[in-house]
Design an enzyme around this catalytic site. Structure first.
Site, PDB file in Angstrom:
ATOM      1  CD  GLN A  10      -3.042   0.803   2.264  1.00  0.00           C
ATOM      2  OE1 GLN A  10      -3.246  -0.322   2.708  1.00  0.00           O
ATOM      3  NE2 GLN A  10      -3.739   1.850   2.663  1.00  0.00           N
ATOM      4  CB  SER A  90       2.751  -4.740   3.953  1.00  0.00           C
ATOM      5  OG  SER A  90       1.598  -4.678   4.750  1.00  0.00           O
ATOM      6  CG  LEU A  91      -1.426  -5.227  -0.735  1.00  0.00           C
ATOM      7  CD1 LEU A  91      -2.667  -6.067  -0.503  1.00  0.00           C
ATOM      8  CD2 LEU A  91      -1.768  -3.861  -1.303  1.00  0.00           C
ATOM      9  NE  ARG A 115      -2.954  -7.524   5.008  1.00  0.00           N
ATOM     10  CZ  ARG A 115      -2.108  -6.547   4.735  1.00  0.00           C
ATOM     11  NH1 ARG A 115      -2.452  -5.584   3.888  1.00  0.00           N
ATOM     12  NH2 ARG A 115      -0.914  -6.511   5.303  1.00  0.00           N
ATOM     13  CG  HIS A 199       2.620  -3.402   9.370  1.00  0.00           C
ATOM     14  ND1 HIS A 199       2.346  -4.726   9.114  1.00  0.00           N
ATOM     15  CD2 HIS A 199       2.531  -2.768   8.182  1.00  0.00           C
ATOM     16  CE1 HIS A 199       2.117  -4.881   7.820  1.00  0.00           C
ATOM     17  NE2 HIS A 199       2.204  -3.713   7.234  1.00  0.00           N
ATOM     18  CD  GLN A 247       1.566  -9.113   5.823  1.00  0.00           C
ATOM     19  OE1 GLN A 247       0.373  -8.826   5.787  1.00  0.00           O
ATOM     20  NE2 GLN A 247       2.284  -9.351   4.752  1.00  0.00           N
TER      21      GLN A 247
END
Length: 308
Positions: A10, A90-91, A115, A199, A247
């Site tokens: 992102q 991440s994503l 998510r 996060h 995560q």
């Protein structure tokens, strides 16, 4: 020569992403059309025309980047380009898992839409912030976090590359950290324009919601090596669900993941999807490791032609 595919997360979104591939390759068109059918939103219009305010909504951004990255990936696969190992920021880890055959696209795109929604809803807007610390080392960051921990929740969100670490947590303590960061070795500290403290442990409710969704998802054996953000190490299919839950609310060890690949002989990195941030990070990580690497970014037809 070992090759890695890496996928952005992102923040990489921009109006027009993926449009060239959609206009030139049926296999990319199929991905965008499938995404629209599954989610019931006009993915092509959002990615190609915007508006940016809507494209930047977390629950739209996440499936939009996944769709764009996967459409480009399918073109590369059709051209016979392969990787030995894969990872995503991440994503982006979801696209890496798609490449490795662990999950189906229809499951992945629904997962990341939810998510994004869960991450946005986990913390009331304004209660959490993130900041980028520039020029600081890991030790200095950890001292800063330790010294401010009594003021509220403050944690490391992303270890992006040498000299760039993102912190996350409650708004007041993150603002204090920005004010004090130079005392701990940072050249500068900048609050990030994000809508939630991604996060951080504040997002545990999002992880719990994601856990419920993942219970209905089938995970299949990996057909190539995948490195997890949570462990910066290779994973097997039995760990995937647990790691995707963790995560959401723990640190992204991107620098350490790339170091793992470099140490294991990866010398070519292909960044697939919008933006060039991962390529920039990898250059800095490789430079610190004193390792020569070939880094290619694929987000346009010109990039593809140069690679092929």
């Amino acid at each position: 020569m070992k090759t890695a595919f890496v996928f952005p997360g992102q923040g990489a979104q921009y109006i027009g992403m993926g449009e060239e591939f959609y206009n030139n390759f049926k296999i990319a068109q199929d991905v965008f059309n499938k995404s629209e059918d599954i989610l019931g939103i006009n993915m092509k219009e959002l990615c190609f025309e915007g508006p940016m305010e809507q494209l930047s909504l977390t629950e739209i951004t996440q499936p939009a980047i996944l769709t764009t990255s996967y459409a480009i990936l399918k073109v590369l696969e059709d051209k016979g380009v392969k990787a030995d190992v894969t990872a995503g920021l991440s994503l982006g880890e979801y696209t890496a898992l798609l490449y490795a055959g662990a999950i189906k696209f229809e499951d992945a795109v629904k997962l990341v839409r939810n998510r994004g929604k869960y991450m946005q809803e986990a913390v009331p807007e304004g209660d959490g912030k993130m900041a980028a610390l520039i020029g600081i080392d890991i030790e200095g960051t950890h001292r800063l976090i330790k010294d401010l921990r009594d003021n509220g929740i403050i944690e490391a969100a992303n270890y992006n590359c040498p000299g760039q670490i993102v912190i996350t947590g409650e708004s007041d303590v993150i603002e204090k950290a920005v004010a004090l960061a130079k005392e701990y070795g940072a050249k500068k500290a900048v609050l990030l324009p994000v809508s939630a403290p991604f996060h951080s442990s504040l997002l545990k409710p999002a992880g719990n919601n994601l856990k419920n969704d993942l219970e209905d998802i089938d995970i299949t054996p990996l057909n190539c090596d995948v490195i997890s953000n949570v462990t910066a190490d290779y994973i097997n299919e039995n760990e995937i669900k647990d790691l995707l839950i963790k995560q959401v609310c723990t640190s992204v060890y991107w620098q350490q993941s790339i170091e793992k690949m470099l140490n294991d002989g990866v010398t070519r990195f292909i960044e697939i999807g919008p933006g060039k941030s991962l390529s920039t990070f990898i250059k800095k990580i490789a430079k610190k490791q004193k390792t020569k690497v070939d880094i290619i970014n694929i987000e346009s037809i010109k990039d593809l032609d140069l690679l092929i």
